[in-house]
Design a protein around this motif. Structure first.
Motif, mmCIF file in Angstrom:
data_model
loop_
_atom_site.group_PDB
_atom_site.id
_atom_site.type_symbol
_atom_site.label_atom_id
_atom_site.label_comp_id
_atom_site.label_asym_id
_atom_site.label_seq_id
_atom_site.Cartn_x
_atom_site.Cartn_y
_atom_site.Cartn_z
ATOM 1 N N LYS A 88 0.818 -1.211 0.000
ATOM 2 C CA LYS A 88 0.000 0.000 0.000
ATOM 3 C C LYS A 88 0.853 1.263 0.000
ATOM 4 C CE LYS A 88 -4.378 -1.502 1.955
ATOM 5 N NZ LYS A 88 -5.404 -1.241 2.975
ATOM 6 N N SER A 89 2.017 1.207 0.591
ATOM 7 C CA SER A 89 2.813 2.424 0.721
ATOM 8 C C SER A 89 3.810 2.615 -0.420
ATOM 9 C CB SER A 89 3.573 2.409 2.057
ATOM 10 O OG SER A 89 4.463 1.304 2.097
ATOM 11 N N SER A 90 4.085 1.540 -1.181
ATOM 12 C CA SER A 90 5.150 1.627 -2.168
ATOM 13 C C SER A 90 4.680 1.798 -3.605
ATOM 14 C CB SER A 90 6.037 0.374 -2.086
ATOM 15 O OG SER A 90 5.275 -0.783 -2.400
ATOM 16 N N PHE A 91 3.445 1.427 -3.915
ATOM 17 C CA PHE A 91 3.034 1.437 -5.316
ATOM 18 C C PHE A 91 3.023 2.843 -5.920
ATOM 19 C CE2 PHE A 91 -1.044 2.560 -3.562
ATOM 20 C CZ PHE A 91 -1.697 3.251 -4.568
ATOM 21 N N VAL A 92 2.806 3.881 -5.093
ATOM 22 C CA VAL A 92 2.749 5.247 -5.623
ATOM 23 C C VAL A 92 4.104 5.736 -6.101
ATOM 24 C CG1 VAL A 92 0.743 5.911 -4.250
ATOM 25 C CG2 VAL A 92 3.030 6.202 -3.307
ATOM 26 N N ARG A 93 5.172 5.031 -5.723
ATOM 27 C CA ARG A 93 6.509 5.448 -6.157
ATOM 28 C C ARG A 93 6.972 4.694 -7.400
ATOM 29 N NH1 ARG A 93 7.066 5.173 -0.479
ATOM 30 N NH2 ARG A 93 8.055 3.128 -0.606
ATOM 31 N N SER A 94 6.138 3.850 -7.940
ATOM 32 C CA SER A 94 6.522 3.033 -9.093
ATOM 33 C C SER A 94 6.371 3.821 -10.391
ATOM 34 C CB SER A 94 5.646 1.778 -9.158
ATOM 35 O OG SER A 94 4.298 2.134 -9.444
ATOM 36 N N PRO A 95 7.190 3.496 -11.414
ATOM 37 C CA PRO A 95 7.035 4.139 -12.728
ATOM 38 C C PRO A 95 5.644 3.936 -13.314
ATOM 39 C CG PRO A 95 9.108 2.940 -12.612
ATOM 40 C CD PRO A 95 8.333 2.563 -11.380
ATOM 41 N N ALA A 96 5.053 2.763 -13.040
ATOM 42 C CA ALA A 96 3.712 2.491 -13.557
ATOM 43 C C ALA A 96 2.706 3.495 -13.016
ATOM 44 C CB ALA A 96 3.276 1.069 -13.198
ATOM 45 N N PHE A 97 2.819 3.818 -11.721
ATOM 46 C CA PHE A 97 1.870 4.774 -11.140
ATOM 47 C C PHE A 97 2.070 6.167 -11.719
ATOM 48 C CE2 PHE A 97 0.577 7.999 -8.089
ATOM 49 C CZ PHE A 97 -0.757 7.648 -7.910
ATOM 50 N N VAL A 98 3.320 6.546 -11.965
ATOM 51 C CA VAL A 98 3.593 7.863 -12.561
ATOM 52 C C VAL A 98 2.884 7.979 -13.908
ATOM 53 C CG1 VAL A 98 5.377 9.378 -13.496
ATOM 54 C CG2 VAL A 98 5.785 8.142 -11.355
ATOM 55 N N LEU A 99 2.963 6.926 -14.715
ATOM 56 C CA LEU A 99 2.295 6.948 -16.015
ATOM 57 C C LEU A 99 0.779 6.902 -15.851
ATOM 58 C CD1 LEU A 99 4.604 4.594 -18.119
ATOM 59 C CD2 LEU A 99 4.516 7.089 -18.123
ATOM 60 N N CYS A 100 0.297 6.158 -14.848
ATOM 61 C CA CYS A 100 -1.140 6.156 -14.567
ATOM 62 C C CYS A 100 -1.618 7.555 -14.199
ATOM 63 C CB CYS A 100 -1.463 5.185 -13.424
ATOM 64 S SG CYS A 100 -1.447 3.455 -13.892
ATOM 65 N N ALA A 101 -0.790 8.276 -13.448
ATOM 66 C CA ALA A 101 -1.132 9.647 -13.076
ATOM 67 C C ALA A 101 -1.240 10.531 -14.312
ATOM 68 C CB ALA A 101 -0.079 10.204 -12.110
ATOM 69 N N VAL A 102 -0.343 10.320 -15.286
ATOM 70 C CA VAL A 102 -0.391 11.094 -16.534
ATOM 71 C C VAL A 102 -1.672 10.773 -17.299
ATOM 72 C CG1 VAL A 102 0.723 11.496 -18.761
ATOM 73 C CG2 VAL A 102 2.113 11.248 -16.702
ATOM 74 N N VAL A 103 -2.021 9.482 -17.364
ATOM 75 C CA VAL A 103 -3.264 9.093 -18.039
ATOM 76 C C VAL A 103 -4.459 9.703 -17.314
ATOM 77 C CG1 VAL A 103 -4.733 7.158 -18.732
ATOM 78 C CG2 VAL A 103 -2.261 6.949 -18.902
ATOM 79 N N GLY A 104 -4.392 9.755 -15.979
ATOM 80 C CA GLY A 104 -5.459 10.387 -15.211
ATOM 81 C C GLY A 104 -5.590 11.871 -15.536
ATOM 82 N N LEU A 105 -4.459 12.557 -15.651
ATOM 83 C CA LEU A 105 -4.482 13.975 -16.024
ATOM 84 C C LEU A 105 -5.149 14.178 -17.380
ATOM 85 C CD1 LEU A 105 -0.876 15.049 -14.968
ATOM 86 C CD2 LEU A 105 -3.000 15.886 -13.948
#
Length: 398
Positions: free
Chosen positions: A203-220
């Protein structure tokens, strides 16, 4: 019912109030449309903490949030002023994710063990269904009663429907009712245990993954697409069409949202999230090009067709969190991933609104931003596919 009223009214049907308020206050489109920027910005905050708040008390959260949001619209109608429009936006942004966009995927995930994509699609499709119904109703109410009376009715509807649902229909999970999630009997016991276990490290580590960064871009980007629905009524009227045409165009877009969300959820369950998102983006290219053609040739049929097809792409503004989180991350962090990606969707809406409004205020036309909407979906396909591929690789490695 929650999605139909507590998202459709504050983020879709409210767009029919923009032109009347611009005339009433004798101000620019940007001054009123910035309501959506305030709403989306505030929604970032509530989305970040949404999963945690809903876990404590889902029903009480819905009651409080919907009541406060409805009272915000009643206050705007009772004390009309441009700053009150912004205040109503902030209140709506803090409240509606807790009643709807963060709540819905979590509740569906709790109640359905299989085919969550289809059910999430059906639930989010209600934004389009009720937008298609409510937008022309509010247009007629504004014409006959004035925008202030129509705004009060909107606030009362938000409160009455949401409180009724929270009290008599909504339950956080089936286990609290002595039930199992629908389809759970088809899942092996070991699989269920893996699903419900929630390692703190994950729960605490997934937000630091490259996959999450790209998910954040898709969310934007998804949030940017979602902005089109809130601006559509204004886009159509300021492009030379009358209010009736604008209202029907918004109904067409709402119908597209309804069909697109159900179809995208269904495709996700059968072909995966990458295929579903790519399909929505391809529809987006065709849709926005058709809208541009409708405006350039002053063709009402082309405009209606284009607006209907945009719904297949703009639905990413709400479906992106569920689609991306379901395949990119482990089930244990699904709720948190949905909440965080939803926050980025709302941030995308907040950033995107000024691009729409300032484009018109500076150039006198929405055409430049419509051309941007034709290009961006192509980029989105590659970013989403890469994010999901990286997420699956990380899960396999773990």
């Amino acid at each position: 019912m929650l999605l139909g009223f507590s998202v459709s009214i504050p983020m879709l049907s409210i767009s029919v109030f923009i032109s009347p308020m611009v005339s009433f206050f004798n101000c620019s489109v940007t001054e009123i449309s910035i309501y959506f920027t305030f709403a989306a910005s505030a929604a970032v905050l509530s989305s970040l903490f949404g999963a945690r708040i809903l876990k404590r008390s889902m029903r009480a959260t819905v009651i409080v949030a919907s009541t406060v949001m409805g009272l915000g619209y009643i206050a705007l109608a009772s004390f009309p002023a441009v700053p009150m429009v912004w205040v109503a936006g902030v209140i709506a942004g803090l409240c509606f994710p807790l009643c709807t966009t963060v709540l819905a995927p979590i509740a569906i995930n709790n109640w359905f063990a299989q085919r969550q994509g289809t059910y999430v699609g059906i639930v989010f499709a209600m934004i389009g269904v009720f937008g298609m119904i409510l937008s022309p109703i509010f247009t007629a109410l504004i014409a006959s009663l004035g925008w202030q009376a129509a705004m009060i009715i909107a606030g009362v509807l938000v409160i009455a429907i949401s409180v009724f649902v929270a009290l008599f229909l909504l339950r956080e999970d089936p286990e609290s009712q002595g039930l199992l999630p629908m389809g759970a009997e088809e899942i092996a016991h070991e699989e269920k245990e893996v699903f419900t276990a929630a390692p703190a490290q994950a729960k605490s580590s997934f937000v630091r993954s490259p996959a999450f960064v790209l998910c954040a871009v898709v969310g934007l980007i998804g949030g940017f697409f979602g902005d089109f629905n809130s601006q559509l009524n204004t886009v159509v009227q300021k492009s030379g069409f009358d209010a009736v045409t604008a209202g029907f165009a918004l109904s067409c877009a709402s119908a597209g949202l309804m069909v697109g969300k159900i179809l995208m959820g269904w495709v996700k369950d059968r072909k995966g999230s990458t295929f579903a998102i790519a399909m929505g983006c391809i529809f987006g290219v065709v849709a926005f090009a058709t809208v541009v053609a409708g405006v350039l040739f002053t063709s009402t049929p082309l405009l209606y067709v284009g607006c209907f097809l945009t719904g297949f792409c703009t639905c990413l503004g709400t479906l992106t969190p569920a689609l991306m989180a379901s395949e990119t991350f482990e089930p244990q962090v699904y709720a948190n991933a949905v909440a965080y990606i939803t926050a980025f969707c709302n941030l995308g809406m907040a950033i995107g609104i000024p691009f729409y409004t300032l484009t018109f205020d500076l150039t006198g036309s929405f055409m430049p931003i419509l051309f941007v909407c034709i290009i961006v979906p192509v980029i989105t396909i590659f970013i989403a596919a890469t994010a999901i591929r990286l997420g699956k690789a990380a899960q396999a490695a773990a």
